[in-house]
Scaffold this motif. Structure first.
Motif, mmCIF file in Angstrom:
data_model
loop_
_atom_site.group_PDB
_atom_site.id
_atom_site.type_symbol
_atom_site.label_atom_id
_atom_site.label_comp_id
_atom_site.label_asym_id
_atom_site.label_seq_id
_atom_site.Cartn_x
_atom_site.Cartn_y
_atom_site.Cartn_z
ATOM 1 N N SER A 78 39.864 12.316 -42.247
ATOM 2 C CA SER A 78 38.430 11.977 -42.300
ATOM 3 C C SER A 78 38.001 11.365 -40.985
ATOM 4 C CB SER A 78 38.162 10.997 -43.446
ATOM 5 O OG SER A 78 38.533 9.692 -43.064
ATOM 6 N N THR A 79 36.703 11.237 -40.836
ATOM 7 C CA THR A 79 36.145 10.644 -39.606
ATOM 8 C C THR A 79 36.491 9.172 -39.479
ATOM 9 O OG1 THR A 79 34.092 10.358 -40.845
ATOM 10 C CG2 THR A 79 34.228 12.254 -39.374
ATOM 11 N N LEU A 80 37.055 8.570 -40.540
ATOM 12 C CA LEU A 80 37.513 7.178 -40.444
ATOM 13 C C LEU A 80 38.867 7.067 -39.750
ATOM 14 C CD1 LEU A 80 36.649 5.886 -44.029
ATOM 15 C CD2 LEU A 80 35.345 5.539 -41.937
ATOM 16 N N PRO A 134 31.384 17.025 -33.641
ATOM 17 C CA PRO A 134 31.248 15.687 -33.004
ATOM 18 C C PRO A 134 30.521 14.511 -33.659
ATOM 19 C CG PRO A 134 30.729 17.378 -31.428
ATOM 20 C CD PRO A 134 31.037 18.060 -32.738
ATOM 21 N N ARG A 135 30.589 13.342 -32.920
ATOM 22 C CA ARG A 135 29.941 12.061 -33.250
ATOM 23 C C ARG A 135 30.171 11.014 -32.145
ATOM 24 N NH1 ARG A 135 30.902 9.558 -39.091
ATOM 25 N NH2 ARG A 135 29.638 11.272 -39.792
ATOM 26 N N PRO A 136 29.561 9.797 -32.216
ATOM 27 C CA PRO A 136 29.638 8.842 -31.105
ATOM 28 C C PRO A 136 31.054 8.366 -30.745
ATOM 29 C CG PRO A 136 27.977 8.217 -32.690
ATOM 30 C CD PRO A 136 28.678 9.384 -33.245
ATOM 31 N N PRO A 137 31.180 7.532 -29.653
ATOM 32 C CA PRO A 137 32.503 7.087 -29.202
ATOM 33 C C PRO A 137 33.241 6.335 -30.294
ATOM 34 C CG PRO A 137 30.798 6.548 -27.611
ATOM 35 C CD PRO A 137 30.124 7.103 -28.800
ATOM 36 N N ARG A 138 34.572 6.487 -30.319
ATOM 37 C CA ARG A 138 35.329 5.914 -31.416
ATOM 38 C C ARG A 138 35.916 4.574 -31.026
ATOM 39 N NH1 ARG A 138 37.586 6.665 -27.764
ATOM 40 N NH2 ARG A 138 39.499 7.490 -26.958
ATOM 41 N N PRO A 139 36.055 3.646 -31.998
ATOM 42 C CA PRO A 139 36.771 2.400 -31.761
ATOM 43 C C PRO A 139 38.275 2.646 -31.749
ATOM 44 C CG PRO A 139 35.825 2.470 -33.966
ATOM 45 C CD PRO A 139 35.475 3.744 -33.291
ATOM 46 N N ALA A 150 30.998 -0.980 -41.426
ATOM 47 C CA ALA A 150 30.887 -1.002 -39.974
ATOM 48 C C ALA A 150 30.779 0.399 -39.416
ATOM 49 C CB ALA A 150 32.113 -1.708 -39.389
ATOM 50 N N TYR A 151 31.537 1.307 -40.038
ATOM 51 C CA TYR A 151 31.487 2.686 -39.544
ATOM 52 C C TYR A 151 30.127 3.312 -39.753
ATOM 53 C CZ TYR A 151 32.901 7.441 -38.681
ATOM 54 O OH TYR A 151 33.009 8.689 -38.155
ATOM 55 N N LEU A 152 29.538 3.092 -40.922
ATOM 56 C CA LEU A 152 28.209 3.656 -41.185
ATOM 57 C C LEU A 152 27.175 3.053 -40.256
ATOM 58 C CD1 LEU A 152 28.190 3.867 -45.073
ATOM 59 C CD2 LEU A 152 28.567 5.682 -43.420
ATOM 60 N N SER A 156 49.032 6.298 -35.803
ATOM 61 C CA SER A 156 47.800 5.796 -36.435
ATOM 62 C C SER A 156 46.624 6.308 -35.611
ATOM 63 C CB SER A 156 47.796 4.261 -36.466
ATOM 64 O OG SER A 156 46.619 3.797 -37.068
ATOM 65 N N LEU A 157 45.861 7.256 -36.200
ATOM 66 C CA LEU A 157 44.778 7.886 -35.439
ATOM 67 C C LEU A 157 43.470 7.132 -35.656
ATOM 68 C CD1 LEU A 157 45.444 11.705 -35.857
ATOM 69 C CD2 LEU A 157 46.421 10.055 -34.271
ATOM 70 N N PRO A 158 42.691 6.942 -34.589
ATOM 71 C CA PRO A 158 41.428 6.173 -34.705
ATOM 72 C C PRO A 158 40.330 7.020 -35.348
ATOM 73 C CG PRO A 158 41.658 7.004 -32.489
ATOM 74 C CD PRO A 158 42.917 7.396 -33.220
ATOM 75 N N SER A 159 39.209 6.357 -35.649
ATOM 76 C CA SER A 159 38.048 7.080 -36.181
ATOM 77 C C SER A 159 37.445 7.952 -35.076
ATOM 78 C CB SER A 159 36.998 6.096 -36.696
ATOM 79 O OG SER A 159 36.589 5.241 -35.652
ATOM 80 N N SER A 160 36.746 8.980 -35.487
ATOM 81 C CA SER A 160 36.115 9.902 -34.528
ATOM 82 C C SER A 160 35.004 10.640 -35.244
ATOM 83 C CB SER A 160 37.149 10.893 -33.995
ATOM 84 O OG SER A 160 36.533 11.852 -33.150
#
Length: 1576
Positions: free
Chosen positions: A681-683, A10-15, A23-25, A730-734
């Protein structure tokens, strides 16, 4: 322990769309590592960790036990059984191939007995060594050897499990160990490693008494495995409700598979006997088809009565079976486990068999609402904070997650609070900080980290902070940010911090409302910080900056601001409202643009406009509307919102699964085959391809991603249907985790596609080779991790920009062909970058060098079937491999053969590439017809010509001729050089001999003829007053104490002493109490030598006016010291300052002998220091190193001395206001040396003025300047100016008298500087004076008459200067020594006579007949403790400055002084140090005088007690009001209160000190009250 793992979680909510990297960092900054997260690294994998309540954190790794403090600073390491070696050495056993939870070399780490009455904390450790041994150590002192130990207590197999708990039970309240272990493993290779006794082979759980002399192999009770039950793997042990619980699971160590359901066995928490109370199976299989039969981690949430466990399904050898549902967190109610735990056991032998035939264990179900399914959990720790249950979870890819359960124990979506950069799996045990609940210890691999349990600072507003429902976080009014409660200052005001129980409604908010028809009011609602200053509120028009309204209110009331309703105000489009009180402020911006355009209440109020209910329209908030209809709060629109809220479809946002069938099942059937890629990737990723059939027939296609079970699903609309069989998403970051993917067509059932993993961004660790050639084409490899998610590999060149290169990547490596940069610079550095989405990650640099150069080749036949080709290449830095090079041989008529690469050999001059052509039939004919060789290196293609035979023959003929010519030329040159060198050496030897003769003759002549004009009249001796003399003696190294004792005490009111200090003064006048305190303090380990000396000095000052009492204390302590020394070596008594009494004796001698020192010894001592200074300054002195030609100490001898001469100066002193006396002589002749610096010349001029006029000039050295007067011209003389010589290595040579070419009779004017004068100048290593740098020593004299003079200087040539200095001061020195050991008027000073008689009497009492012992006692007490201290430190007695050189000379004198008192005969040879040899002939004479001195004192009539008391009383009166005794008493109290408990315990044990004990408690109360008053 390590857990089978794979990248995921896991990680925080995704855009909604992929972010740029920056911005991601920023979005993920919360779980990064900060300065407040210390890390400790072990040398080996960590096997166990525990935190004690008071003694820090304990970590076991390999065979080593480490103790850390709570900040993870290392304190101590111990090896098992205190073996020799260190913790960096690997253990003798190899780590297990398939580690399971609890598998390691260290099996138990249990702190216990902490906080128990009259007991020390203990640590029980268990190890695989010595057949499963245990040790019990003191928690507070690991360096102490183990108290108890035993064998066959824990599992002796690294793969085997052990779990245990220590508890107290029984009538005698003894400590017992309940331990469960896998004692026997089925693997045959481990059978010989450790064989338990036959009776123990079936033991699973044992009960042992920990308080016997050893942890006996014999148990008090045991629970055995049931026949055929197989092995059990125990994960944890804990106490609950009077029972001991052991969670475990059946496990086949051979196959690596669980053989049954995880269970929990329960035994009674009792003494003497092990009572089985049942077992229960645990079912955490929900959501996984095979169930989860492995238990990875365990945690009891005692306050809730709930047990949490991390369960896992089998993952296979290569993790190929891992899925998004592999692991789960399940919570079970302990009351239900206790109730379901049946006495029927299917794993253990029990006394009562209550099992029915064929009965299967009933599985306890978890609390469904709190179950959390995840792909890779490894550990859990649970606690309750502010009535909220908080669970911390570790993952296999190095994340620490935080789950907060709701009121009905519902799990929320976990937050990532930390990520380990290296993605190391988290250890199965998470340990909380025992004192601060804001920290948790995270263990992974070889590292332990201290992590904050929340990222409060990421919440930027009060509302965001409190709605996050994190019980660790709250809103701090004073700091105006979200913080831990401990970080919110001031801490003493509970209103300053809002916790989550307050709710977001308590947050301060600015409200705008209609208070009447013609007035709008702005105020603050919610909780406000407690303020003592008035409130201010202001509303400003942001367009014009004009204040629209302003308000004030007293501290207790909230400020309001009233805005009249006017038609003109409807043009105000934006206002800013600010509320402030002191430094606290709150502001809000209101925008009223286009209010009339909104038709709905929610939209209207959402833009800060107002809703007029009666007219059902949106209005400007400052325009007219009835107050009852005026609405500015979103809550008033809630009904309308609920009516209008559209239901969300599956096309976006949250997803609700629709399991119903389609309306018409006869329509097209959709088929999904696969998804590519499986890892992103998480991006996120913009082009994920799904393959299948009939895609173009669907009108609405969505992808649903399901990760952690308690988190929202991601619903993504298809980006583009490419054709009937392919579509793109197109998959979002997560955040990192594995997710389940399914595709939904037109709202129907969701078709599963399998798992998709979000993994971390790629990380590069190595590029090889790192150097390539400019033509390119070489195969380059990059090593690292997560390379399977990169989109492109890019080479970035400063001129050619970014170049895409084709690459072949796997998870841990990438290969690519280096592009060509032909035509650019011959050398270039390029950057290798990885592109992931639109983000570019630097991977390292690649260096381009010139292409390799080939110089020729040779072809040689090896028989008739094989050819050997050797290609010569210039040496370079390229690393050429077999895959990089291709070699072809051309022969005959354009025929060619491929040559197989063999090896590359690098020689000093050339590199040889060897290849062979095999399997041919006519090697010799090919050899003769061969023409050239083609070499292909990547993109580089070269033809190398073969070396021809004629060239070789020509070379062989010419070479001997050339060699003969070179040999003749070399012989001729060598003979010429040899003759020249011999001539130079002869000259230099003659010069050296001449120099040695001259130096030895000059030294002899000086020794016989030199006289030092000692100034008999040196004016008044500058004695220090008694106060400063005493303080410098009492505190020689603690200058910080001097000023606090030197305030003027004569104006102090005697009645002004406060009550607490008066009581303490009276208490230390109790002899028994004071002696007890001193002995108690000296027994404390952290009462250092420095503390002992300070305490003795504070005591001396406090009792300065009570010397009779102080002397009696000295007697008692000295006797006690003799008692300690008599058992060992009495001759060592008083030799070192290691106790309070030894420093007290030094201080007592200083007080009592201050008068004798001033009246008898002071004048000869001052004369010695002055004479020594005179002699030193007579010759050259290097101002940088302070070394001089004339000295007593060989270490300070200036043997690199240049030639020097005396210069007589005519010095004229300027008339100054400070010295206007008419009889002052202002024209003085002064002798200086031509090698003196200007600063040294100033000092000699000042000294000459003082000698001539008997008074100083009136200015400081740094306030005057010197001017050389030549005719009418004047030149200022400076140590450094523009004319200073700068040597080759940048070192500046200080200017001297000789530098300015000042001759005899020159006139020097002394003038007062106007300003900008500096204090004492300290020159750095960039300056030199007489000692030149090594590189300059020879060159400095090249232009002089005697070349090479410096090169042959040796120190031993100048040792006569030591003798010359000794002769110059000899008479003065002997006068000083004899003033010390003489008896003026045949009377010894009272203190010396009294103390020597005291030592004689004690020797008689102890029947010491050896006279040497008493002689040594007297020497250690007077010369060693007092006189040597004075002789080495003249600044203690006089107001003078001691230079380092003087200190070196006085050390030689002090050594000679002490040798005079020594009883041992010195055996000195020629190799003895000069410091000893200098006074070797004088020491025997001095020794005889010392013996006579001691005998004379002993023969004097003894002092009566009244005489001594009268002397001490007079000395006490002399020193009244000299010191601030209150300061000394305060410092004494600090030591008493630091060791208060120890002193009080000692007083309680001693008889007759009951009253002193009461007085001490009374003194503490007084001091505590005084401290409170200061706070108030």
């Amino acid at each position: 322990m390590e857990v089978s793992r794979r990248k995921a979680p896991p990680r925080p909510p995704r855009p909604a769309a992929p972010l740029p990297l920056l911005a991601y960092l920023l979005a993920l900054a919360a779980p990064s590592r900060g300065a407040d997260e210390p890390v400790w690294r072990s040398e080996q994998a960590i096997g166990a960790i525990a935190a004690s309540r008071a003694d820090g954190v304990f970590v076991a790794s390999g065979s080593c036990l480490d103790q850390l403090d709570y900040s993870l600073e290392h304190r101590l390491s111990r090896l098992y059984r205190d073996q020799a070696g260190n913790c960096t050495e690997p253990v003798s056993l190899a780590p297990p191939a398939r580690p399971r939870p609890g598998s390691s070399f260290s099996k138990l780490l249990l702190p216990y007995s902490e906080g128990a009455a009259d007991l020390q904390g203990l640590l029980l450790t268990g190890w695989t060594f010595d057949r499963g041994a245990c040790e019990v150590r003191l928690l507070g002192n690991l360096s102490h050897s183990s108290l108890r130990n035993g064998t066959e207590v824990v599992s002796c197999h690294p793969q085997g499990s052990t779990a245990g708990v220590v508890y107290r039970a029984g009538d005698q309240n003894r400590w017992y160990l309940a331990v469960a272990a896998t004692y026997v493993l089925p693997e045959p290779e481990t059978a010989s490693r450790c064989n338990p006794a036959a009776s123990d082979r079936d033991t699973a759980i044992a009960l042992k008494d920990t308080e016997g002399r050893s942890l006996a192999t014999e148990e008090l009770g045991r629970l055995k495995l049931r026949g055929g039950a197989g092995s059990l793997h125990f994960v944890d042990a804990f106490l609950w409700n009077g029972s001991v619980y052991f969670p475990y699971y059946p496990y086949n160590y051979t196959s690596g598979a669980a053989t049954g359901w995880p269970s929990m066995v329960r035994i009674a928490q009792s003494a003497k006997v092990l009572q089985f109370q049942g077992q229960a199976a645990l079912d955490c299989g929900h959501g996984h088809p095979d169930g989860r039969r492995l238990l990875l981690s365990s945690s009891l949430v005692e306050a809730l009565g709930v047990w949490a466990g991390v369960f896992s399904a089998a993952t296979g050898e290569g993790q190929e079976k891992r899925s998004p549902a592999t692991t789960a967190l399940c919570l079970f109610r302990m009351s239900e486990i206790q109730e379901r735990a049946k006495s029927c056991s299917w794993d253990f032998q029990t006394a009562e068999q209550n099992c029915k035939e064929g009965e299967q264990p009933e599985r306890v179900q978890p609390i469904a609402s709190s179950t959390l399914i995840h792909s890779d959990l490894t550990s859990v720790y649970g606690t309750v904070v502010m009535n909220r249950t908080v669970l911390f979870l570790g993952t296999g890819d190095g994340q620490l997650l935080k789950v907060i359960l709701g009121e009905n124990l519902t799990s929320n979506c976990p937050e990532v609070i930390y990520e380990i950069k290296e993605e190391t799996p988290v250890f199965y045990k998470l340990v909380p900080h025992p004192k601060k609940n804001i920290y948790i210890y995270l263990t992974a691999g070889k590292e332990v980290r201290r992590i904050r349990v929340a990222n409060c600072s990421k919440h930027k507003s009060c509302t965001e902070c409190l709605t996050a429902t994190d019980p660790h976080c709250g809103w701090c009014h004073s700091l105006q940010r979200c913080t831990f409660k401990e970080d919110c200052v001031p801490l003493d005001n509970y209103e300053n911090w809002l916790d989550i129980s307050s709710g977001a409604k308590k947050c301060p908010q600015i409200n705008l409302f209609r208070s009447s028809e013609d007035k709008t009011t702005v105020t603050v609602v919610g909780s406000l910080p407690p303020k003592r200053s008035e409130w201010k509120c202001v509303m400003k028009n942001l367009d014009t900056g004009r204040e629209l309204c302003k308000g004030r209110s007293p501290p207790g009331r909230v400020c309001t601001c009233n805005m009249p309703t006017r038609a003109t105000y409807k043009d105000v489009l934006a206002v800013n409202v600010t509320f402030s009180s002191g430094s606290w402020h709150l502001s809000k911006r209101f925008n009223f643009t286009n209010c009339s355009s909104f038709r709905e209440c929610p939209a209207c109020i959402g833009t800060d406009c107002a809703w007029c209910k009666s007219e059902r329209k949106c209005i400007h908030p400052f325009t007219a509307c009835d107050p009852s209809d005026y609405k500015t709060n979103q809550e008033h629109c809630q009904v309308a919102v609920e009516k209008r809220a559209p239901s969300k479809t599956a096309g976006g946002g949250r997803f609700t699964e629709n399991r119903s069938s389609r309306a018409n099942p006869g329509l097209q059937v959709f088929y999904v085959k696969s998804i590519e890629p499986r890892k992103i990737s998480t991006l996120g990723k913009s082009n994920v391809i799904v393959t299948g059939a009939n895609f173009s027939q669907a009108s609405n296609i969505t992808m649903i991603l399901k990760g952690t079970s308690t988190c929202d699903k991601d619903v993504i609309q298809v980006s583009h249907v490419l054709n009937d069989t392919h579509m793109k998403f197109s998959l979002p970051s997560s955040r990192k985790e594995m997710k389940d993917v399914c595709i939904q067509f037109d709202g129907g059932n969701c078709t599963s596609v399998g798992p998709l993993s979000y993994i971390a961004l790629p990380h590069c660790s190595l590029i090889y080779p790192a150097t390539t050639w400019i033509s390119g084409g070489q195969n380059i490899t990059i090593l690292g991790r997560n390379f399977d998610v990169i989109d492109n590999l890019i080479i970035s060149h400063e001129l050619k920009g970014n170049i895409n290169v084709s690459e072949y990547c796997m998870a841990t490596s990438c290969r690519f062909s280096a592009p060509s940069f032909k035509g650019s610079k011959a050398r270039a550095n390029v950057t290798v970058k990885l592109r992931v989405q639109e983000t570019y990650l630097d991977c390292g640099s690649l260096q381009y060098l010139e292409d390799p150069r080939f110089t020729g080749c040779r072809v040689e036949p090896e028989g008739d079937t094989e050819l050997e080709v050797k290609i010569q290449k210039e040496n370079d830095d390229f690393n050429i491999s077999k895959t990089d090079i291709e070699i072809t041989l051309f022969h005959g008529e354009n025929k060619q053969l491929n040559c197989s690469f063999e090896n590359i050999t690098r020689n000093q001059d050339l590199t040889i590439i060897l290849c062979k052509i095999k399997g041919i039939t006519n090697a010799n004919s090919i050899d003769t017809s061969s023409k050239k060789v083609r070499v292909k290196l990547g993109n580089l293609e070269l033809y190398v010509e073969q070396e021809t035979v004629p060239t070789t023959w020509y070379f062989l003929i010419v070479l001997p001729v050339l060699l003969v010519i070179v040999i003749f030329a070399a012989v001729g040159v060598t003979r010429h050089k040899s003759k020249e060198l011999s001539r130079k050496q002869s000259q230099q030897l003659e010069l050296l001999e001449s120099e040695l003769r001259k130096e030895i003759r000059d030294g002899f002549a000086e020794l016989q003829m030199d006289k030092l004009d000692v100034v008999d009249s040196f004016g008044t001796v500058p004695f220090l007053d008694y106060k400063h003399f005493a303080l410098r003696t009492f505190f020689p190294e603690s200058g910080g104490f001097t000023h606090i004792f030197t305030e003027d005490m004569h104006n102090r009111d005697a009645n002004d002493k406060n009550e607490s200090l008066t009581a303490l003064d009276a208490l230390i006048c109790n002899k028994s109490f004071l002696v007890t305190v001193i002995h108690t303090l000296e027994k404390q380990k952290n009462f250092s030598v420095k503390d002992r000396c300070l305490f003795a000095s504070f005591l001396t000052i406090a009792l300065q006016t009570k010397l009779v009492y102080l002397t009696s204390i000295l007697e008692v302590l000295t006797r006690d010291l003799m008692e300690q020394s008599s058992n060992m070596q009495p001759k060592l008594m008083l030799r070192r300052t290691e106790s309070v009494v030894e420093k007290l004796l030094t201080n007592w001698m200083s007080v009592c002998l201050s008068g004798f020192l001033r009246e008898t010894v002071g004048e000869p001592f001052y004369l010695l220091v002055t004479t020594l200074n005179q002699k030193i300054n007579k010759g050259p002195v290097d101002v940088i190193t302070c070394k001089a030609l004339y000295t007593l100490n060989e270490d300070w001898l200036l043997w690199q001395v240049p030639e020097f001469s005396t210069v007589a100066l005519n010095v004229v002193f300027e008339k100054i206001p400070e010295n206007e006396s008419a009889d002052v002589c202002r024209n003085i002749s002064v002798n200086v040396l031509d090698c003196d610096t200007i600063g040294q010349a100033k000092e000699k001029i000042f000294q000459a003025f003082l000698s001539k006029n008997g008074s100083p000039y009136g200015l400081q050295l740094n306030e005057i300047g010197l001017e050389l007067q030549v005719g009418t011209r004047q030149k200022e003389l400076l140590d450094i100016d523009s004319s200073s010589v700068i040597l080759e290595d940048g070192i500046t040579k200080l200017n001297t008298i000789g530098h300015y070419e000042i001759s005899n009779g020159s006139t020097i004017k002394v003038f007062k500087k106007i300003a900008n004068f500096t204090t004492d100048v300290e020159y750095s290593e960039d300056h030199c004076h007489l000692i030149l740098p090594d590189s300059e020593a020879f060159q400095d004299v090249q232009g002089k008459r005697h070349r090479g003079k410096h090169k042959f200087k040796v120190k031993e040539m100048y040792l006569t200067k030591l003798l010359s200095t000794k002769v110059a001061i000899h008479s003065v020195l002997e006068k000083l020594f004899r003033s010390i050991w003489s008896l003026p008027n045949s009377r010894a000073p009272f203190a010396i006579k009294y103390f020597f008689d005291f030592l004689d009497a004690q020797a008689e009492n102890k029947k010491i007949t050896d006279p040497d012992v008493v002689h040594i006692w007297k020497t250690n007490s007077l010369p060693l403790r007092f006189w040597v201290n004075i002789l080495k430190n003249p600044q203690f007695v006089f107001d003078i400055k001691k230079t380092p050189h003087i200190d070196g000379c006085l050390s030689v004198i002090a050594q000679a002084f002490m040798d005079a008192f020594s009883l041992t005969e010195q055996q000195l040879g020629k190799e003895a140090p000069t410091n000893k040899l200098l006074y070797a002939k004088d020491i025997p004479t001095y020794k005889e005088e010392v013996k006579s001195y001691y005998k004379a004192i002993r023969d004097l009539p003894p002092l009566s007690s009244s005489e001594m008391e009268e002397f001490l009383t007079q000395e006490s009166k002399k020193h009244e009001n000299e010191f601030n005794e209150e300061v000394a008493l305060t410092e004494i109290y600090k030591y008493i209160v630091k060791y208060f408990d120890e002193i009080l315990n000692k007083l309680e044990r001693e008889r007759g000190l009951e009253e002193a004990q009461k007085q001490l408690l009374h003194v503490k109360v007084l001091f505590d009250e005084k401290k409170k008053c200061k706070w108030m």
